[in-house]
Enzyme design. Structure first.
Site, short mmCIF file in Angstrom:
data_model
loop_
_atom_site.label_atom_id
_atom_site.label_comp_id
_atom_site.label_asym_id
_atom_site.label_seq_id
_atom_site.Cartn_x
_atom_site.Cartn_y
_atom_site.Cartn_z
N HIS A 64 35.94 41.72 38.56
CA HIS A 64 34.68 42.39 38.22
C HIS A 64 34.50 42.27 36.72
O HIS A 64 35.21 42.93 35.96
CB HIS A 64 34.74 43.88 38.60
CG HIS A 64 34.99 44.13 40.05
ND1 HIS A 64 33.99 44.36 40.96
CD2 HIS A 64 36.15 44.20 40.76
CE1 HIS A 64 34.51 44.58 42.16
NE2 HIS A 64 35.83 44.48 42.07
N PHE A 65 33.57 41.42 36.29
CA PHE A 65 33.35 41.23 34.85
C PHE A 65 32.12 41.99 34.35
O PHE A 65 31.76 41.90 33.18
CB PHE A 65 33.29 39.74 34.50
CG PHE A 65 34.65 39.08 34.47
CD1 PHE A 65 35.83 39.82 34.52
CD2 PHE A 65 34.76 37.70 34.41
CE1 PHE A 65 37.08 39.20 34.48
CE2 PHE A 65 36.01 37.07 34.37
CZ PHE A 65 37.16 37.82 34.42
N ARG A 66 31.44 42.73 35.25
CA ARG A 66 30.49 43.78 34.85
C ARG A 66 29.25 43.30 34.13
O ARG A 66 28.56 44.12 33.52
CB ARG A 66 31.17 44.82 33.93
CG ARG A 66 32.52 45.31 34.36
CD ARG A 66 32.38 46.26 35.49
NE ARG A 66 33.62 46.97 35.75
CZ ARG A 66 33.93 47.43 36.96
NH1 ARG A 66 33.11 47.27 37.97
NH2 ARG A 66 35.06 48.06 37.15
N HIS A 181 35.31 44.32 51.66
CA HIS A 181 36.03 45.52 51.22
C HIS A 181 36.06 46.46 52.42
O HIS A 181 35.04 47.03 52.80
CB HIS A 181 35.32 46.18 50.04
CG HIS A 181 36.00 47.42 49.53
ND1 HIS A 181 36.43 47.56 48.24
CD2 HIS A 181 36.33 48.58 50.15
CE1 HIS A 181 36.99 48.74 48.07
NE2 HIS A 181 36.94 49.39 49.23
N ASP A 306 41.68 41.79 41.51
CA ASP A 306 40.72 42.88 41.57
C ASP A 306 40.56 43.52 40.19
O ASP A 306 40.47 44.74 40.06
CB ASP A 306 41.08 43.93 42.63
CG ASP A 306 39.91 44.85 42.96
OD1 ASP A 306 38.80 44.61 42.43
OD2 ASP A 306 40.10 45.79 43.74
N HIS A 310 37.59 49.95 33.49
CA HIS A 310 36.81 51.11 33.06
C HIS A 310 37.42 51.55 31.74
O HIS A 310 38.60 51.32 31.49
CB HIS A 310 36.90 52.24 34.09
CG HIS A 310 36.36 51.86 35.45
ND1 HIS A 310 35.02 51.91 35.76
CD2 HIS A 310 36.99 51.40 36.55
CE1 HIS A 310 34.85 51.51 37.01
NE2 HIS A 310 36.02 51.18 37.52
O1 DOR Z 1 38.88 50.25 42.48
C1 DOR Z 1 37.92 49.52 42.60
N1 DOR Z 1 37.09 49.27 41.57
N2 DOR Z 1 37.69 48.96 43.80
C2 DOR Z 1 36.54 48.30 44.04
O2 DOR Z 1 36.36 47.85 45.15
C3 DOR Z 1 35.52 48.15 42.99
C4 DOR Z 1 36.12 48.25 41.66
C5 DOR Z 1 35.13 48.39 40.54
O3 DOR Z 1 34.15 47.64 40.53
O4 DOR Z 1 35.35 49.22 39.66
#
Ligand code: DOR
Length: 442
Positions: A64-66, A181, A306, A310
């Site tokens: 996830h590169f946001r 998921h 994964d 954050h």
């Molecule tokens: O813990 C998680 N964070 N699981 C996910 O499926 C999404 C991810 C996120 O995008 O933060």
């Protein structure tokens, strides 16, 4: 005159489909053109890989590169920089961005941005949801798209397809393997109070319990069979699911993450609090052992990070308001090499899980092995190097790793993508030149 090469990777121990042996690799135009023994004079550039192992480029199929939407957490520039520092040559990025990736517009925005800033090769998932279900057959064929991803349970962001009818509609449109998921949203909602009452992430695996995962995995296998559509079930966390998945390998491939293979509850929550909080949750040591058994038995097809950063500030919110997810793209290969050094898997299996497995699952064109005609993507590692993972090595925008302070044996020394050395000795080199990953028949 003998053959001429743009690059020769010389004297390394190379992992090819033939086995593990010392060899030189000749590269022309970004592709492997010969494997053998070549003189330095045959090459414009020589990479001395003496004492090192040359692995097929590691492909991380879940990050996830946001971008766009949450630049304080991560972006494509930082995320792909972290990738190449960790020995990763290609990434597949997840669609729970802001805005959600649900149409060609969002996909093309990401591709345009990546063409400017990405250090490694890349593809992007299209989210599967009620609003785009009927268009997914065309959307999944767009250049740079790795396929469709469904969230059966809520995680970070609002992407969700929780009911059988919607999932069946998504599966009915398109042919490629769909990434899943698998957590059951209704059960998550029924049990949320457990998390609220506890107020500590130790309760995370109780709230999002084994049944939450098993129920969703059973549902998606039934729906996949009905739709005659292959699925890839992401980040499996329970031995119960592994038993079920082992009986359904004709429709489902399986991913594990390094977080679930390395950490265990309750220790991780006692030590790291919400930093160890992710979905699905890190479970106890018995479940972790079941995941390693599934790797040993060949049930697991691929390992992803994964990577889901954050900020520390966001993570400091009181559980369960604290967000789920941890960074991981940069630590994937060092941790896996360390597991290998500790005897949990062979080098052959490590390569199968990080390159060949990804190729097989998603039908990647020209990557996933070191062979003539394939992209010259190499993760060059020192199996004997002893290092300590630290926050200050982390290139992700969030600036932390749950593995800060961990001593590991085995380290990525260089990352070569299509014949170009983009990382050497912890330094990123040149300019960002990542390209779209291509897929067979597209
Ligand atoms: O813990 C998680 N964070 N699981 C996910 O499926 C999404 C991810 C996120 O995008 O933060």
């Amino acid at each position: 005159m003998g053959e001429r090469f743009d690059l020769v990777v010389k004297g390394g121990t190379v992992v090819t489909p033939n086995g593990i042996a010392e060899a030189d690799i000749g590269v022309v135009g970004g592709k492997v053109t010969a494997i053998g023994a070549f003189s330095d004079s045959a090459a414009a550039e020589v990479f001395d890989a003496g004492g090192l192992h040359v692995l097929p480029g590691v492909i991380d199929t879940q990050v996830h590169f946001r971008e766009p939407g949450a630049p304080q957490k991560e972006d494509l520039a930082h995320g792909t920089r972290a990738a190449v520092l960790g020995g990763v040559t290609a990434i597949f990025e997840m669609p729970n961005t802001n805005p959600l990736t649900l149409s060609a517009i969002e996909l093309n925005d990401k591709l345009a941005r990546a063409a400017e800033v990405a250090w490694c090769d890349h593809a992007f998932f299209m989210g599967g949801a009620a609003e785009n279900a009927d268009q997914l057959g065309e959307l999944e064929l767009l250049a740079g798209c790795s396929g469709v991803k469904i969230f059966m349970g809520s995680s970070t962001g609002s992407l969700l397809a929780k009911d059988d009818a919607v999932i069946a509609r998504i599966l009915a449109h398109g042919r490629r393997r769909v990434a899943i998921h698998a957590e059951d949203e209704d059960r998550l909602n029924e049990r949320k109070q457990i998390a609220v009452d506890a107020g500590h992430p130790r309760a995370h695996p109780d709230w999002r319990d084994v049944t939450t995962a098993v129920r969703a995995t059973e549902r998606i296998l039934r729906l996949a069979r009905e739709a005659r559509r292959p699925v890839h079930v992401l980040h499996i966390t329970t031995g119960e699911e592994m038993e079920i998945l082992a009986a359904n390998k004709d429709v489902a491939t399986v991913e594990c993450t390094l977080n679930h293979l390395t950490m265990a509850a309750p220790d991780c929550y006692d030590r790291l609090g919400s930093l160890a909080q992710m979905n699905p949750p890190v479970r106890d040591a018995a479940q972790r052992a079941a995941l390693w058994r599934a790797i040993d038995q060949g049930v697991v097809d691929v390992i992803g990070s994964d990577h889901a950063p954050h900020t520390l500030e966001e993570k400091s919110a009181t559980y369960p308001d604290s967000p789920s997810g941890m960074p991981g793209v940069q630590t994937l290969l060092p941790l896996l090499l360390n597991h290998m050094a500790e005897g949990r898997l062979s080098l052959e299996r490590l390569v199968d899980l990080t390159s060949a497995g990804a190729q097989r699952i998603y039908n990647i064109a020209g990557k996933g092995r070191i062979a003539r005609g394939y992209d010259a993507d190499f993760s060059i590692v020192d199996l004997k190097a002893e290092r300590v993972i630290t926050n200050d090595w982390i290139a992700s925008k969030c600036g932390w790793t749950p593995f800060d302070g961990m001593a590991v044996k085995g380290w990525p020394k260089a990352t070569i993508i299509r014949g170009k050395t983009v990382m050497r000795e912890d330094e990123v080199l040149g300019t960002p030149s990542g390209e779209k990953v291509r897929f067979v028949g597209m």
